[in-house]
Enzyme design. Structure first.
Site, PDB file in Angstrom:
ATOM      1  N   ASP A   7      37.127  -5.008  -2.083  1.00  0.00           N
ATOM      2  CA  ASP A   7      36.872  -3.573  -2.060  1.00  0.00           C
ATOM      3  C   ASP A   7      36.285  -3.199  -0.694  1.00  0.00           C
ATOM      4  OD1 ASP A   7      36.786  -0.966  -3.419  1.00  0.00           O
ATOM      5  OD2 ASP A   7      34.610  -1.158  -3.212  1.00  0.00           O
ATOM      6  N   GLU A   9      34.262   0.203   1.558  1.00  0.00           N
ATOM      7  CA  GLU A   9      33.706   1.550   1.638  1.00  0.00           C
ATOM      8  C   GLU A   9      34.041   2.092   3.016  1.00  0.00           C
ATOM      9  OE1 GLU A   9      32.604   3.078  -0.905  1.00  0.00           O
ATOM     10  OE2 GLU A   9      32.387   1.341  -2.229  1.00  0.00           O
ATOM     11  N   ASP A  52      31.079  13.977   1.509  1.00  0.00           N
ATOM     12  CA  ASP A  52      31.579  13.524   0.204  1.00  0.00           C
ATOM     13  C   ASP A  52      31.548  12.004   0.111  1.00  0.00           C
ATOM     14  OD1 ASP A  52      32.005  16.102  -0.617  1.00  0.00           O
ATOM     15  OD2 ASP A  52      34.154  16.114  -0.119  1.00  0.00           O
ATOM     16  N   HIS A  57      28.835   6.431  -1.524  1.00  0.00           N
ATOM     17  CA  HIS A  57      28.330   5.095  -1.204  1.00  0.00           C
ATOM     18  C   HIS A  57      26.893   5.066  -0.685  1.00  0.00           C
ATOM     19  CE1 HIS A  57      29.160   6.059   2.995  1.00  0.00           C
ATOM     20  NE2 HIS A  57      30.460   6.157   2.772  1.00  0.00           N
ATOM     21  N   HIS A 152      28.462   3.510  -5.258  1.00  0.00           N
ATOM     22  CA  HIS A 152      29.527   2.552  -4.980  1.00  0.00           C
ATOM     23  C   HIS A 152      29.074   1.591  -3.874  1.00  0.00           C
ATOM     24  CE1 HIS A 152      33.156   4.493  -6.985  1.00  0.00           C
ATOM     25  NE2 HIS A 152      32.137   5.293  -7.262  1.00  0.00           N
ATOM     26  N   ASP A 157      31.293  -3.527  -6.426  1.00  0.00           N
ATOM     27  CA  ASP A 157      32.533  -3.113  -7.074  1.00  0.00           C
ATOM     28  C   ASP A 157      33.528  -4.275  -7.196  1.00  0.00           C
ATOM     29  OD1 ASP A 157      31.452  -0.645  -7.290  1.00  0.00           O
ATOM     30  OD2 ASP A 157      32.833   0.378  -5.953  1.00  0.00           O
TER      31      ASP A 157
END
Length: 233
Positions: A7, A9, A52, A57, A152, A157
């Site tokens: 994953d 970010e 956003d 995160h 997140h 994750d």
């Protein structure tokens, strides 16, 4: 098979607009068992995160100020994932960002050149059509505890995705049913011999109709308790 749950970010949604990867998290799994050989890296971006993205995160530019740039970690990252099967939830997003970063930094390899890729979101949509299939929804569906996931994070994750992926693909199927024992050693160790002809003398006892009916009722109960995920018949 070596599998890696991956994953990222990012500072925003579009690498074509100059957004960057700011965190990579990878969890290694071999033969459906977590190995603990994970990869986690924060990365200093070329721009600030959109509001956003920051709400999702929570990784600020102040926190990332002393972290390495992508070009400084790219070689180690590629060697870590090389040859593995990558399992990614919504793979086009993460792969698109990683390939954009590699291209910006002069790397001629793409992730798909060195790895095979499985999109777990596609798997979930196929198994649960018409339902929500983000990680939070899948955790609720499969009874996976993700209460610690307030924001997140790439590594967190990936760890959650490992649990989700195992449930999506049939659960932890490699449980050890019997220990392997070495043959007798020269110093008198005890070994295990394979019995031959034993199966010829087995007596098969068939269930009665009442026992079969009780079995069918039990299977119905399992189906109800597992929300249709029962593997027994």
């Amino acid at each position: 098979m070596r599998q890696i749950l991956l994953d990222t970010e990012t500072t925003g949604l579009e690498p074509s607009q100059g957004h960057n990867v700011i965190e990579i998290g990878c969890v290694e799994m071999i033969k459906r068992r977590l190995t603990g050989n994970n990869y986690h890296q924060y990365i200093k971006p070329d721009r600030e995160s959109d509001e956003d993205a920051l709400r999702i995160h929570g990784i600020t530019n102040e926190f990332l100020a002393d972290k390495p740039k992508f070009r400084d970690i790219s070689s180690d990252f590629l060697e870590y994932i090389r040859g593995a099967e990558l399992i990614i939830h919504n793979a086009p997003f993460d792969i698109g960002f990683l390939n954009a970063e590699l291209q910006r930094n002069g790397c001629h390899e793409k992730v798909e050149d060195i790895c095979s890729i499985v999109d777990s979101l596609k798997l979930a949509r196929h198994k649960h059509p018409g339902q929500k299939n983000n990680l939070d929804a899948l955790c609720r569906r499969y009874g996976i505890d993700n209460a610690h996931r307030e924001l997140h994070g790439a590594l967190l994750d990936s760890e959650i995705l490992a649990d989700v992926y195992l449930m999506l693909t049939g659960g932890q199927t490699d449980l050890m049913l019997a220990a392997e024992v070495d043959s007798a050693s020269a110093d008198g160790g005890i070994g295990v011999k394979k019995l031959t002809g034993f199966a010829d003398n087995l007596i098969v006892v068939k269930p009665t109709e009442l026992e079969m009916q009780e079995h069918r009722e039990f299977i119905k109960l399992l189906d109800k308790k597992s929300a249709g995920q029962n593997l027994y018949q």
